[in-house]
Design a protein around this motif. Sequence first.
Motif, PDB file in Angstrom:
ATOM      1  N   GLY A 116       2.476   1.200   3.557  1.00 47.75           N
ATOM      2  CA  GLY A 116       2.287  -0.072   4.169  1.00 47.75           C
ATOM      3  C   GLY A 116       2.242  -1.022   3.493  1.00 47.75           C
ATOM      4  N   HIS A 117       1.593  -2.183   3.812  1.00 49.37           N
ATOM      5  CA  HIS A 117       1.372  -3.579   3.080  1.00 49.37           C
ATOM      6  C   HIS A 117       0.237  -4.211   3.716  1.00 49.37           C
ATOM      7  CE1 HIS A 117       4.639  -5.852   5.667  1.00 49.37           C
ATOM      8  NE2 HIS A 117       4.245  -4.912   6.067  1.00 49.37           N
ATOM      9  N   VAL A 118      -0.129  -5.252   2.776  1.00 46.23           N
ATOM     10  CA  VAL A 118      -1.237  -6.283   3.008  1.00 46.23           C
ATOM     11  C   VAL A 118      -0.659  -7.666   2.696  1.00 46.23           C
ATOM     12  CG1 VAL A 118      -3.192  -4.526   3.275  1.00 46.23           C
ATOM     13  CG2 VAL A 118      -2.515  -5.775   0.940  1.00 46.23           C
ATOM     14  N   ASN A 119      -1.496  -8.518   2.975  1.00 44.28           N
ATOM     15  CA  ASN A 119      -1.269  -9.991   2.370  1.00 44.28           C
ATOM     16  C   ASN A 119      -2.245 -10.018   1.185  1.00 44.28           C
ATOM     17  OD1 ASN A 119      -1.811 -12.714   1.400  1.00 44.28           O
ATOM     18  ND2 ASN A 119      -0.689 -13.308   3.672  1.00 44.28           N
ATOM     19  N   PRO A 120      -1.687 -10.028  -0.219  1.00 42.11           N
ATOM     20  CA  PRO A 120      -2.637  -9.624  -1.316  1.00 42.11           C
ATOM     21  C   PRO A 120      -3.424 -10.753  -1.481  1.00 42.11           C
ATOM     22  CG  PRO A 120      -0.521 -10.155  -1.866  1.00 42.11           C
ATOM     23  CD  PRO A 120      -0.378  -9.676  -0.564  1.00 42.11           C
ATOM     24  N   LEU A 121      -3.050 -12.041  -1.095  1.00 40.42           N
ATOM     25  CA  LEU A 121      -3.921 -13.188  -1.295  1.00 40.42           C
ATOM     26  C   LEU A 121      -4.788 -13.330  -0.327  1.00 40.42           C
ATOM     27  CD1 LEU A 121      -1.013 -15.557  -1.938  1.00 40.42           C
ATOM     28  CD2 LEU A 121      -2.359 -14.658  -3.558  1.00 40.42           C
ATOM     29  N   LYS A 122      -4.753 -12.857   0.915  1.00 49.48           N
ATOM     30  CA  LYS A 122      -5.951 -12.743   1.826  1.00 49.48           C
ATOM     31  C   LYS A 122      -6.801 -11.582   1.334  1.00 49.48           C
ATOM     32  CE  LYS A 122      -3.458 -14.493   5.839  1.00 49.48           C
ATOM     33  NZ  LYS A 122      -2.747 -14.230   7.035  1.00 49.48           N
ATOM     34  N   LEU A 123      -6.065 -10.520   0.816  1.00 49.41           N
ATOM     35  CA  LEU A 123      -7.079  -9.674   0.263  1.00 49.41           C
ATOM     36  C   LEU A 123      -8.142 -10.030  -0.806  1.00 49.41           C
ATOM     37  CD1 LEU A 123      -7.970  -6.533  -0.085  1.00 49.41           C
ATOM     38  CD2 LEU A 123      -5.936  -6.173  -1.433  1.00 49.41           C
ATOM     39  N   LEU A 124      -7.771 -10.737  -1.896  1.00 47.44           N
ATOM     40  CA  LEU A 124      -8.472 -11.033  -3.042  1.00 47.44           C
ATOM     41  C   LEU A 124      -9.440 -12.129  -2.390  1.00 47.44           C
ATOM     42  CD1 LEU A 124      -8.915 -11.027  -5.896  1.00 47.44           C
ATOM     43  CD2 LEU A 124      -7.432 -12.671  -6.164  1.00 47.44           C
ATOM     44  N   ARG A 125      -8.992 -13.062  -1.377  1.00 47.65           N
ATOM     45  CA  ARG A 125     -10.124 -13.992  -0.808  1.00 47.65           C
ATOM     46  C   ARG A 125     -10.865 -13.221   0.050  1.00 47.65           C
ATOM     47  NH1 ARG A 125      -8.946 -17.442   4.455  1.00 47.65           N
ATOM     48  NH2 ARG A 125     -11.101 -18.363   4.851  1.00 47.65           N
ATOM     49  N   ALA A 126     -10.696 -12.176   0.635  1.00 54.41           N
ATOM     50  CA  ALA A 126     -11.567 -11.408   1.359  1.00 54.41           C
ATOM     51  C   ALA A 126     -12.559 -10.650   0.671  1.00 54.41           C
ATOM     52  CB  ALA A 126     -10.883 -10.620   2.459  1.00 54.41           C
ATOM     53  N   LEU A 127     -12.050 -10.023  -0.690  1.00 57.45           N
ATOM     54  CA  LEU A 127     -13.035  -9.233  -1.355  1.00 57.45           C
ATOM     55  C   LEU A 127     -13.853 -10.069  -2.313  1.00 57.45           C
ATOM     56  CD1 LEU A 127     -10.531  -6.744  -3.030  1.00 57.45           C
ATOM     57  CD2 LEU A 127     -12.576  -6.186  -1.689  1.00 57.45           C
ATOM     58  N   HIS A 128     -13.526 -11.268  -2.496  1.00 51.33           N
ATOM     59  CA  HIS A 128     -14.596 -12.340  -3.074  1.00 51.33           C
ATOM     60  C   HIS A 128     -15.492 -12.879  -2.335  1.00 51.33           C
ATOM     61  CE1 HIS A 128     -13.305 -13.645  -7.214  1.00 51.33           C
ATOM     62  NE2 HIS A 128     -12.116 -12.892  -6.926  1.00 51.33           N
ATOM     63  N   ASP A 129     -15.086 -13.030  -0.781  1.00 48.89           N
ATOM     64  CA  ASP A 129     -16.009 -13.633   0.122  1.00 48.89           C
ATOM     65  C   ASP A 129     -16.771 -12.356   0.462  1.00 48.89           C
ATOM     66  OD1 ASP A 129     -17.284 -15.094   1.979  1.00 48.89           O
ATOM     67  OD2 ASP A 129     -15.608 -14.996   3.501  1.00 48.89           O
ATOM     68  N   ALA A 130     -16.656 -11.289   0.670  1.00 47.69           N
ATOM     69  CA  ALA A 130     -17.295 -10.206   1.197  1.00 47.69           C
ATOM     70  C   ALA A 130     -18.435  -9.869   0.032  1.00 47.69           C
ATOM     71  CB  ALA A 130     -16.330  -8.924   1.510  1.00 47.69           C
ATOM     72  N   VAL A 139       0.861  -1.186   0.028  1.00 46.88           N
ATOM     73  CA  VAL A 139      -0.059  -0.007  -0.148  1.00 46.88           C
ATOM     74  C   VAL A 139       0.783   1.178  -0.038  1.00 46.88           C
ATOM     75  CG1 VAL A 139      -1.673   1.238   1.168  1.00 46.88           C
ATOM     76  CG2 VAL A 139      -1.694  -1.313   1.198  1.00 46.88           C
ATOM     77  N   TRP A 140       1.243   1.735  -1.143  1.00 52.73           N
ATOM     78  CA  TRP A 140       2.629   2.670  -1.329  1.00 52.73           C
ATOM     79  C   TRP A 140       2.029   3.982  -1.788  1.00 52.73           C
ATOM     80  CZ3 TRP A 140       6.776   1.070   0.801  1.00 52.73           C
ATOM     81  CH2 TRP A 140       7.965   1.701   0.469  1.00 52.73           C
ATOM     82  N   VAL A 141       2.554   4.878  -1.398  1.00 52.82           N
ATOM     83  CA  VAL A 141       2.380   6.362  -1.649  1.00 52.82           C
ATOM     84  C   VAL A 141       3.635   7.061  -2.105  1.00 52.82           C
ATOM     85  CG1 VAL A 141       1.634   8.571  -0.711  1.00 52.82           C
ATOM     86  CG2 VAL A 141       0.426   6.386   0.090  1.00 52.82           C
ATOM     87  N   GLN A 142       4.683   6.862  -1.378  1.00 57.40           N
ATOM     88  CA  GLN A 142       5.758   7.788  -1.768  1.00 57.40           C
ATOM     89  C   GLN A 142       6.313   7.662  -3.101  1.00 57.40           C
ATOM     90  OE1 GLN A 142      10.119   6.954  -0.326  1.00 57.40           O
ATOM     91  NE2 GLN A 142       9.151   5.400   1.108  1.00 57.40           N
ATOM     92  N   GLY A 143       6.343   8.612  -3.857  1.00 58.12           N
ATOM     93  CA  GLY A 143       6.970   8.852  -5.302  1.00 58.12           C
ATOM     94  C   GLY A 143       5.873   8.901  -6.296  1.00 58.12           C
ATOM     95  N   LYS A 144       4.707   8.168  -5.852  1.00 55.13           N
ATOM     96  CA  LYS A 144       3.636   8.084  -6.996  1.00 55.13           C
ATOM     97  C   LYS A 144       2.917   9.466  -7.422  1.00 55.13           C
ATOM     98  CE  LYS A 144       2.308   3.139  -6.132  1.00 55.13           C
ATOM     99  NZ  LYS A 144       1.381   2.273  -6.211  1.00 55.13           N
ATOM    100  N   GLY A 145       3.018   9.652  -8.577  1.00 54.30           N
ATOM    101  CA  GLY A 145       2.215  10.926  -8.742  1.00 54.30           C
ATOM    102  C   GLY A 145       3.452  11.650  -9.443  1.00 54.30           C
ATOM    103  N   TYR A 146       4.579  11.395  -9.495  1.00 50.41           N
ATOM    104  CA  TYR A 146       5.472  12.319 -10.106  1.00 50.41           C
ATOM    105  C   TYR A 146       5.236  12.739 -11.428  1.00 50.41           C
ATOM    106  CZ  TYR A 146      10.436  14.107 -11.293  1.00 50.41           C
ATOM    107  OH  TYR A 146      11.202  14.702 -11.627  1.00 50.41           O
ATOM    108  N   GLY A 147       4.976  13.729 -12.096  1.00 49.73           N
ATOM    109  CA  GLY A 147       4.797  14.075 -13.273  1.00 49.73           C
ATOM    110  C   GLY A 147       3.141  14.513 -13.510  1.00 49.73           C
ATOM    111  N   LEU A 148       2.494  13.814 -12.312  1.00 51.05           N
ATOM    112  CA  LEU A 148       0.891  13.891 -12.499  1.00 51.05           C
ATOM    113  C   LEU A 148       0.504  13.995 -11.073  1.00 51.05           C
ATOM    114  CD1 LEU A 148      -1.225  14.524 -14.370  1.00 51.05           C
ATOM    115  CD2 LEU A 148      -1.607  11.755 -14.468  1.00 51.05           C
ATOM    116  N   SER A 149       0.434  15.158 -10.464  1.00 47.11           N
ATOM    117  CA  SER A 149       0.104  15.227  -9.018  1.00 47.11           C
ATOM    118  C   SER A 149      -1.107  14.745  -8.715  1.00 47.11           C
ATOM    119  CB  SER A 149       0.495  16.599  -8.495  1.00 47.11           C
ATOM    120  OG  SER A 149      -0.149  17.561  -8.904  1.00 47.11           O
ATOM    121  N   PRO A 150      -2.050  14.746  -9.490  1.00 47.86           N
ATOM    122  CA  PRO A 150      -3.475  14.126  -9.031  1.00 47.86           C
ATOM    123  C   PRO A 150      -3.258  12.744  -8.598  1.00 47.86           C
ATOM    124  CG  PRO A 150      -3.829  15.862 -10.926  1.00 47.86           C
ATOM    125  CD  PRO A 150      -2.261  15.357 -10.602  1.00 47.86           C
TER     126      PRO A 150
END
Length: 379
Positions: free
Chosen positions: A158-172, A54-65
């Motif tokens: 930050g970060h998450v477990n992406p496999l648990k995330l996909l499972r949780a989204l499907h279940d939810a 879950v990454w913020v830093q550096g993203k948007g360089y060249g397009l601040s929106p």
Amino acid sequence: MTVDVAESPDVLVVGGGLVGTAVAYGLAREGAKVTVLDEGDGGFRASRGNFGLVWVQGKGYGLSPYARWTRSSADRWPALAAALLEDTGIDVALRQPGGFHICFSDEELAERNKRLGILKAELGGDYPYQLLDAKELRERLPAIGPEVIGASYTPMDGHVNPLKLLRALHDAMQRRGVTLVGNSQIGRIAPEEGGFAAHGRNGVWRAPRIVLAAGLGNSSLAPQVGLHAPVKPNRGQILVSERVAPFLHHPTINVRQTDEGSVQLGDSMEEVGFNDFTTTDVLSKIARRGVRAFPFLKDVRLVRMWAALRVYSPDSFPIYEQSSQYPGAFVVTCHSGVTLAAAHALRIAPWVVGGAIPDELGAFPGGRFLSPAKILSHA
């Protein structure tokens, strides 16, 4: 033979990966009746190769929106994680302690300072970060190697477990009434009176609204509803180690320790078309960089490796747009499905069901890649 599915939902979502399921979950939370049409495991799934940041830093360089959009999603991630836990009992292991971009030269560190400084100025100063020299970094990450000369740090990452995330989204989403149709492989979308018909391998589905979240498939589907999504594949490869004792309590851009104790190493970016095979030359470079960053990893066993195809637009930024030619058709495509999951569920979904378009999205129409003549032809 195709079967015409008579019962019509409010929204069709084409794509059952991280992007599509996050949007579908958000739509269900808004009270919409949703059907997700998923290609199946034979598709090029970007979701299966996500690094989990879950990454913020550096993203948007060249397009601040995009920096503002990314930040807004990171800020909403605790609410998404809490909602998924409540709906499913699945803890997606969200941790947002801040993250480090490790540098091996003065030039790399200077470039980090330049990029983050510009982003901070463009966001009105609301962009906390620090540059750390080797000594300061070692105080925070004791396992760091002697070749590392410093790092940039922001508390936003930050970060998450992406496999648990996909499972949780499907279940939810299914617990909230979303219908998931697998092996659908949508090839044609026909605008018609009252909405859209999505023609797939095993049926035809209809709804007043449709969201294209089909990853690389959006390039061929979008023009059928007056949209433009010229996305192409970009391969990334990942190594995973055996479980080791906790040593890294913050994610870094190339190395992170998962909630289960394994270590992930990655961050290759390869223009190789639709080739999603692993290659020893790239994996060896990833391993060497990981060992340079954390030398003790040289004695840790690697247990898995894989490659997956990211979904990249020509400028690498997302594409979000509702069709002006066929209102009710939306395209949602990006290469940061984990980072942006909260924005997709909590900001994109309300827009799809009739709410105001989020302020940042004016910067991300697919038409930005068209020549003026072609823009007129799409109008």
